[in-house]
Design a protein around this motif. Sequence first.
Motif, mmCIF file in Angstrom:
data_model
loop_
_atom_site.group_PDB
_atom_site.id
_atom_site.type_symbol
_atom_site.label_atom_id
_atom_site.label_comp_id
_atom_site.label_asym_id
_atom_site.label_seq_id
_atom_site.Cartn_x
_atom_site.Cartn_y
_atom_site.Cartn_z
ATOM 1 N N GLU A 23 0.738 -1.519 0.184
ATOM 2 C CA GLU A 23 0.005 -0.018 -0.271
ATOM 3 C C GLU A 23 0.875 1.289 -0.135
ATOM 4 O OE1 GLU A 23 -1.983 1.992 -0.948
ATOM 5 O OE2 GLU A 23 -3.994 -0.025 -0.278
ATOM 6 N N SER A 24 0.524 1.925 -0.595
ATOM 7 C CA SER A 24 1.362 3.609 -0.648
ATOM 8 C C SER A 24 0.104 4.362 -0.926
ATOM 9 C CB SER A 24 2.280 3.874 -1.771
ATOM 10 O OG SER A 24 3.017 5.089 -1.731
ATOM 11 N N ASP A 25 1.221 6.052 -0.793
ATOM 12 C CA ASP A 25 0.175 7.082 -1.304
ATOM 13 C C ASP A 25 -0.249 7.331 -2.287
ATOM 14 O OD1 ASP A 25 2.470 7.620 -0.791
ATOM 15 O OD2 ASP A 25 1.895 9.598 0.505
ATOM 16 N N ARG A 26 1.243 6.857 -3.292
ATOM 17 C CA ARG A 26 1.160 7.292 -4.915
ATOM 18 C C ARG A 26 0.159 6.081 -5.538
ATOM 19 N NH1 ARG A 26 6.457 8.553 -6.273
ATOM 20 N NH2 ARG A 26 5.586 8.903 -7.713
ATOM 21 N N ALA A 27 -0.751 6.180 -6.160
ATOM 22 C CA ALA A 27 -1.820 5.209 -6.894
ATOM 23 C C ALA A 27 -0.866 4.447 -7.728
ATOM 24 C CB ALA A 27 -2.584 5.428 -7.392
ATOM 25 N N GLY A 28 -0.474 3.123 -7.642
ATOM 26 C CA GLY A 28 0.305 2.298 -8.929
ATOM 27 C C GLY A 28 1.513 2.371 -8.249
ATOM 28 N N GLU A 29 1.888 2.461 -6.879
ATOM 29 C CA GLU A 29 3.250 2.527 -7.032
ATOM 30 C C GLU A 29 3.723 0.701 -6.318
ATOM 31 O OE1 GLU A 29 7.632 3.736 -6.229
ATOM 32 O OE2 GLU A 29 5.980 4.597 -6.746
ATOM 33 N N PRO A 30 3.078 1.001 -5.636
ATOM 34 C CA PRO A 30 3.179 -1.036 -4.841
ATOM 35 C C PRO A 30 3.217 -1.891 -6.269
ATOM 36 C CG PRO A 30 1.350 -0.070 -3.015
ATOM 37 C CD PRO A 30 2.148 0.927 -4.850
ATOM 38 N N ARG A 84 4.242 -0.947 -9.224
ATOM 39 C CA ARG A 84 5.747 -1.005 -10.007
ATOM 40 C C ARG A 84 6.314 -2.022 -9.176
ATOM 41 N NH1 ARG A 84 7.816 2.959 -13.409
ATOM 42 N NH2 ARG A 84 9.835 2.417 -12.875
ATOM 43 N N LEU A 85 6.601 -1.666 -7.795
ATOM 44 C CA LEU A 85 7.382 -1.876 -6.777
ATOM 45 C C LEU A 85 7.394 -3.448 -6.660
ATOM 46 C CD1 LEU A 85 9.435 -1.854 -4.455
ATOM 47 C CD2 LEU A 85 7.590 -1.943 -2.698
ATOM 48 N N ILE A 86 6.620 -4.372 -6.577
ATOM 49 C CA ILE A 86 6.364 -5.909 -7.348
ATOM 50 C C ILE A 86 7.489 -6.126 -8.788
ATOM 51 C CG2 ILE A 86 4.999 -7.493 -7.565
ATOM 52 C CD1 ILE A 86 3.303 -7.023 -5.356
ATOM 53 N N ARG A 87 7.263 -5.386 -9.094
ATOM 54 C CA ARG A 87 7.410 -5.756 -10.877
ATOM 55 C C ARG A 87 8.707 -5.058 -10.635
ATOM 56 N NH1 ARG A 87 3.217 -2.619 -12.174
ATOM 57 N NH2 ARG A 87 4.332 -0.976 -12.691
ATOM 58 N N ASP A 88 9.534 -4.475 -9.495
ATOM 59 C CA ASP A 88 10.934 -4.205 -9.970
ATOM 60 C C ASP A 88 11.789 -5.013 -8.658
ATOM 61 O OD1 ASP A 88 13.492 -1.780 -10.665
ATOM 62 O OD2 ASP A 88 13.228 -1.684 -7.734
ATOM 63 N N ARG A 89 10.937 -5.132 -8.273
ATOM 64 C CA ARG A 89 12.119 -6.894 -7.112
ATOM 65 C C ARG A 89 11.971 -7.918 -7.884
ATOM 66 N NH1 ARG A 89 11.045 -4.538 -2.014
ATOM 67 N NH2 ARG A 89 11.559 -2.935 -0.990
ATOM 68 N N GLN A 148 -5.959 -3.414 -6.088
ATOM 69 C CA GLN A 148 -6.472 -3.877 -6.881
ATOM 70 C C GLN A 148 -5.462 -3.859 -8.482
ATOM 71 O OE1 GLN A 148 -9.640 -0.491 -8.096
ATOM 72 N NE2 GLN A 148 -11.282 -2.142 -7.515
ATOM 73 N N ILE A 149 -4.507 -3.068 -8.044
ATOM 74 C CA ILE A 149 -3.414 -2.995 -9.040
ATOM 75 C C ILE A 149 -2.629 -3.899 -8.526
ATOM 76 C CG2 ILE A 149 -1.208 -1.488 -10.130
ATOM 77 C CD1 ILE A 149 -3.077 0.706 -9.409
ATOM 78 N N VAL A 150 -2.051 -4.603 -7.474
ATOM 79 C CA VAL A 150 -1.016 -4.820 -6.731
ATOM 80 C C VAL A 150 -1.883 -6.781 -7.212
ATOM 81 C CG1 VAL A 150 -0.902 -6.932 -4.933
ATOM 82 C CG2 VAL A 150 0.222 -3.893 -5.412
ATOM 83 N N VAL A 151 -3.584 -7.192 -6.905
ATOM 84 C CA VAL A 151 -3.943 -8.567 -7.656
ATOM 85 C C VAL A 151 -3.274 -8.430 -9.118
ATOM 86 C CG1 VAL A 151 -5.947 -9.455 -7.587
ATOM 87 C CG2 VAL A 151 -5.552 -8.519 -5.065
ATOM 88 N N GLY A 152 -4.425 -7.405 -9.468
ATOM 89 C CA GLY A 152 -3.615 -7.672 -10.925
ATOM 90 C C GLY A 152 -2.484 -7.520 -11.234
ATOM 91 N N THR A 153 -0.955 -7.247 -10.582
ATOM 92 C CA THR A 153 -0.582 -7.160 -10.707
ATOM 93 C C THR A 153 0.683 -9.326 -10.821
ATOM 94 O OG1 THR A 153 0.280 -4.374 -10.926
ATOM 95 C CG2 THR A 153 2.805 -6.998 -10.077
#
Length: 426
Positions: A195-202, A204-209, A248-253
């Motif tokens: 979770e983050s205060d910026r939409a999409g950041e988590p 992106r973090l998963i993809r980066d890791r 939702q973005i994390v689940v989709g990722t």
Amino acid sequence: MALANISLRFKFPPLQYSSSSTFNPLLSLRKPSSIACSKAGDDGGKGAVDGGEKPRKLSEQSSWEVKDSEGKDYLYRLGAESENMNIAVGARAGMIDDVFIGDFLGKDSDIVFDYRQKATRSFEHLQGDYYIAPTFMVITSVHIVKNYLASSLNIKIPLILGIWGGKGQGKTFQTELIFKTMGVEPVIMSAGELESDRAGEPGRLIRDRYRTASQVIQNQGKMSVLMINDIDAGLGRFGETQMTVNNQIVVGTLMNLADNPTRVSVGQDWREADTVNRVPLIVTGNDFSRLYAPLIREGRMEKFYWQPTREDIVNIVSRMYEKDGISRKDVVNIVDQFPNQALDFYGALRSRTYDRSILKWVDEVGGIETLEKTLLRRKKTQEVPQFIPPEQTVEALLESGYSLIKEQKLINETKLSKEYMKNIDD
């Protein structure tokens, strides 16, 4: 000789300066009208760049200088598609010319070196002979091996292994022991990063890791795994909790990673040749029924319910107390005295026995009033007074266990919230 047939022609303009200004030869130099090198007898026109002539192409077969519809060449498009932001190397001595390093930031001013060193996890701190449950070892190791052999196996292999079960049963610790045994260097995330205060950041973090783990495989030649601990705490739906955009973005990722494990973007343009190594993904949690159902379906996630048997508990606790001189027979007695307890309960027994020894140590160093000076404000040359661990006995462990059981019962039976909010339903 060959040198005799070569003539060099350099045409430099005369230096121009004004008597009314300070002479600066660097500012007064103009671009040479022609600098050419040719063999004697040649016309010398092919290599020269004269006014009005177009620059010669690098090669008639080269596509590097071909412009697209927007007027951008191949090098521009390659840079736009790349994820390299010129921070992967930095101004490190030996990596670039020493002229450009300087002494202001030192000879090793890599701004992300420390972060890269901490991106993966090593387990040097796990010293000792720990017990790994055979079932846990088989399920986890087979999942890792299957994903590394996915290209040669003609079967559908789930990318994600979901390990779930009761609290404090050693899911994460058993997994780390397996990583150390297999020589796996994992990239580990926690539910707090979902979770983050910026939409999409988590997402992106998963993809980066994930790509970081892939680089460990490619560049270091080591097996790697992406692991997310307590995933249901970050993505689970409890009661009236709302689903956020980042959830939702994390689940989709995660679903996209399971479906396309070798095509992972972190923001750059898609390229056909931009593929990554397949990285096994392991998640832990307590209740996967709280997760989005399509994420945990067959084909995407292989699920493993971990409930250690009595034999597993006795073996794990025996290794835990082995250095304290507690026999296996005594461990069996302790386990039988406190049935239906999680593995972390038996670790808490040992920790509780240290309390009296710590209080004795505090008195010896001068009391509670001097703790700040003793622990934090001492001189660099001064060592913290030595603490002598207590000698473990079965009686002390049982006494600690009864104390912990009493605290558990008080929490379950004494519900102070009922006293403060009498209008709530039972």
